[in-house]
Motif scaffolding. Sequence first.
Motif, PDB file in Angstrom:
ATOM      1  N   ILE A 147       0.820  -1.222   0.000  1.00  0.00           N
ATOM      2  CA  ILE A 147       0.000   0.000   0.000  1.00  0.00           C
ATOM      3  C   ILE A 147       0.852   1.270   0.000  1.00  0.00           C
ATOM      4  CG2 ILE A 147      -2.031  -1.070   1.032  1.00  0.00           C
ATOM      5  CD1 ILE A 147      -1.167   0.016   3.735  1.00  0.00           C
ATOM      6  N   ALA A 148       2.163   1.122   0.239  1.00  0.00           N
ATOM      7  CA  ALA A 148       3.026   2.309   0.161  1.00  0.00           C
ATOM      8  C   ALA A 148       4.468   1.874  -0.059  1.00  0.00           C
ATOM      9  CB  ALA A 148       2.928   3.130   1.447  1.00  0.00           C
ATOM     10  N   GLU A 149       5.184   2.724  -0.760  1.00  0.00           N
ATOM     11  CA  GLU A 149       6.643   2.611  -0.808  1.00  0.00           C
ATOM     12  C   GLU A 149       7.160   3.848  -0.085  1.00  0.00           C
ATOM     13  OE1 GLU A 149       8.779   0.431  -1.732  1.00  0.00           O
ATOM     14  OE2 GLU A 149       7.652  -0.990  -2.970  1.00  0.00           O
ATOM     15  N   LEU A 150       7.860   3.636   1.011  1.00  0.00           N
ATOM     16  CA  LEU A 150       8.228   4.763   1.872  1.00  0.00           C
ATOM     17  C   LEU A 150       9.680   5.172   1.690  1.00  0.00           C
ATOM     18  CD1 LEU A 150       6.309   3.520   5.033  1.00  0.00           C
ATOM     19  CD2 LEU A 150       5.542   5.146   3.313  1.00  0.00           C
ATOM     20  N   GLY A 151      10.309   4.650   0.658  1.00  0.00           N
ATOM     21  CA  GLY A 151      11.663   5.114   0.343  1.00  0.00           C
ATOM     22  C   GLY A 151      12.715   4.050   0.553  1.00  0.00           C
ATOM     23  N   ASN A 152      13.747   4.124  -0.293  1.00  0.00           N
ATOM     24  CA  ASN A 152      14.789   3.098  -0.238  1.00  0.00           C
ATOM     25  C   ASN A 152      15.865   3.455   0.782  1.00  0.00           C
ATOM     26  OD1 ASN A 152      16.331   5.087  -1.537  1.00  0.00           O
ATOM     27  ND2 ASN A 152      15.524   4.416  -3.504  1.00  0.00           N
ATOM     28  N   ARG A 153      16.878   2.630   0.869  1.00  0.00           N
ATOM     29  CA  ARG A 153      17.983   2.803   1.807  1.00  0.00           C
ATOM     30  C   ARG A 153      17.464   2.986   3.227  1.00  0.00           C
ATOM     31  NH1 ARG A 153      21.298   0.418   0.705  1.00  0.00           N
ATOM     32  NH2 ARG A 153      22.650   1.440   2.172  1.00  0.00           N
ATOM     33  N   ASN A 154      16.582   2.148   3.638  1.00  0.00           N
ATOM     34  CA  ASN A 154      15.929   2.376   4.923  1.00  0.00           C
ATOM     35  C   ASN A 154      15.499   1.051   5.532  1.00  0.00           C
ATOM     36  OD1 ASN A 154      14.791   3.968   6.988  1.00  0.00           O
ATOM     37  ND2 ASN A 154      12.774   3.714   6.074  1.00  0.00           N
ATOM     38  N   ARG A 155      15.591   0.985   6.851  1.00  0.00           N
ATOM     39  CA  ARG A 155      15.111  -0.188   7.584  1.00  0.00           C
ATOM     40  C   ARG A 155      14.083   0.268   8.611  1.00  0.00           C
ATOM     41  NH1 ARG A 155      17.729  -3.225  12.262  1.00  0.00           N
ATOM     42  NH2 ARG A 155      19.491  -1.840  12.027  1.00  0.00           N
ATOM     43  N   PRO A 156      12.853  -0.238   8.529  1.00  0.00           N
ATOM     44  CA  PRO A 156      11.894   0.112   9.574  1.00  0.00           C
ATOM     45  C   PRO A 156      12.319  -0.534  10.886  1.00  0.00           C
ATOM     46  CG  PRO A 156      10.981  -1.591   8.153  1.00  0.00           C
ATOM     47  CD  PRO A 156      12.312  -1.214   7.570  1.00  0.00           C
TER      48      PRO A 156
END
Lengths: 394, 366
Positions: free
Chosen positions: B269-278
């Motif tokens: 439902i969303a792409e919240l950006g690359n190079r990232n770890r929740p």
Amino acid sequence: MADTTLEGAAGISRTRRFTSAAPVAALVLFLGLAACAPDPGNDGPPRIVLNVAAERATIDVAGLPADQLQVLTAERSRDEWVAILRVAVAADQPPMAGDYVVSEGRLRFTPMFPLDAGRDYVVRFVAPGDLAAQAISASVSLPARDTTPVTVVSQVFPSAGDVPENQLRLYVHFSAPMGSKGGLDYIHLLDDKGAEVKDPFLPLDAEFWNDDRTRYTVFFDPGRQKRGIAPIADLGRSLTQGKTYTLVIDAAWRDGNGLPLAQPFRRPLRVGAPDERPLDPKTWTIMPPSAGSTNSLRVTFPEPLDHGLLLRALGVLAPDGSPLPGDVIVGEGELLWMFTPKGAWPAGRYSLVAFASLEDLAGNRIGRAFEVDRFERSDHSAEPEKTLIPFSVR
Amino acid sequence: MRSLFLRSTLVLTVALSWSGVPSAARASVDNGVGPTFKSIGPLVFGPDGVLFAGDTQSAAILALDLGKAATGGAAGAKAIPAFDQKVAALLGTDVREITVTDLVVHPKTRNAFASVMRGQGNNAQPALLRIDGAGKIDVVAFGGLKYSRVELPNAPAANPTDQRNSRTQSITDMAFVDGRLYVAGLSNEEFSSKLRSVSYPFSTVDNGASVEIFHGNHGQFETRSPVYTFVPYKVKGETNLIAGYLCTPLVKFPVTGLKAGAKVMGTTIAELGNRNRPLDMIVYQKDGKEFLLMSNNSRGVMKISTEGFATAEGITKPVADKAGVGYETITAMKGVEQLDLLDAANTIVLARTEAGVLNLNIVALP
């Protein structure tokens, strides 16, 4: 005026005596090892003792008169105990957690966690209910461990140093157990000009150790390895075909004893074409042993396979279909897999069994490449659990 | 020794359909007093105050009856500056030896509980801490606690006699939904995404469902990006898990579809950006609306309205960076590594300053 005694195997203690609970002088009265400090027992005067006789070192107050010991047997809250006997990593730090008990004619503090080797602990005792009582303070410590670094990086897989552009993971092996923290701060990838590649690896931290912490898995970030999409503008790919990179592991990475590595590690990585093909067992070569021999079954591959998975995801089924016990050796360059059974090979039809988890260096599996770049083209069916490749021993 | 080329041989694919595999295995369950951990990681409270704690190194989950430790402190929790330094002192060591692995709030007392590892290597020791409303930190003694422990079965080896099996699996997050515990994990050998469910009281562990998604940021259909953190959330009355993956698709899937052995198609439902770890996420209500709050290792804390969760179309095409349900970055919350809902108006967070100090903060819900 001896205020401190050391007991058991070894320990160091520096004692100070204060009067009326106020420090008027800080006198280092004693410095020594247990071997040269015989236990004077529980006779007075009161003193702080680092007791290393038990499995977990305790901090005791010995030399207390019987009436004080009687008072100390009452139940108290933690705060009340701390007002009597306070143990801390520093005078200005909160007191340590632990249990208080009167035992063997002493007040004994057992820390909830074992004392660290070589760390100073500040101890202060004030006899309860006696406002004129002297406070006794001491600094105690267990001997520091040997501080000579000995642990080294013993191997990195893939061992040949040739990797596809979409290499998925590296295994870093150590000669001894490492600390529990992850290693990404200590692992660097330098390009052919010696400049550091920014963030080439997945930002995962401490989860990727094996059980005894001698192998650490590093995953390249698949988001930077893709074909068919524009490289991320500000970063580019981690690895580029035709270039040679250098994997650098800093000596500062701490081992299980908190010591750095004995030396840094460097390994060139020569980058070839991306590998986007699924594994095909038809391209493998099986060399069965002769019936009645104890020779190894040899299987060779046209490309290196993943070292960790070769140890786990390949096996042999006996003619009756049961797993055959044996020893596995992964040959040089991860191009060869050898299996030696516990006994001789009876003649018959065997199977090499490859679990679905077996992968090459780029994460491609049997019948399924790592990447499927179109949603509608992807295989939604359940993956086969294992693949059997029959061979005969004659 | 004869050489045999496989081109001339039959290669059999054993299409052991998942339906042919037992859907739930009788689990190895151990009940007793005085639990032990190799390592303590993710925590989650069940509705009755049972604390589920993941032993990440053993791939086991322990249900702890906290007994007196649940009720002994002043209600609530209080901010503690330099929390890691104070914890290190309490445990008798240096701050470099302390790793805080999770933070949760007790559903009734609102005390905060933190899981901590003390030390390095194989001698590292687990600790569970309670932070009460007076700001007092207590170590919960494992000695008298009743527990029930279940192990997640490790993947089998093709050669069962080989002692060098180096595969380990760890637990990245857990959620308790309708009497079942859902568990996301990672393996040190397989880059994979699997969610298991465990019934409670512990009796069975299922084989796990593979959770597949379209990861627009990577331009690919991707089974293997690991789920890192997730929360249960009702979408149109149906319980879903909302999951944050690496690099950073946000995905929903109904729990009814999470059948053992199934391949579940999540809706991105969303792409919240690359190079990232929740890192962590919670759901909360404010002014009659519901929001998701998610901390990340490189993109700060995101506030995401859940209004569009029911109607969001799944992302099935490559995207450059971000797409789908939008978010607002909460600039006031920096360096947040752990978070939980403290009460109706506040969240409790562990936040690291630029100087590296870990503070326990209480922050009004944005």
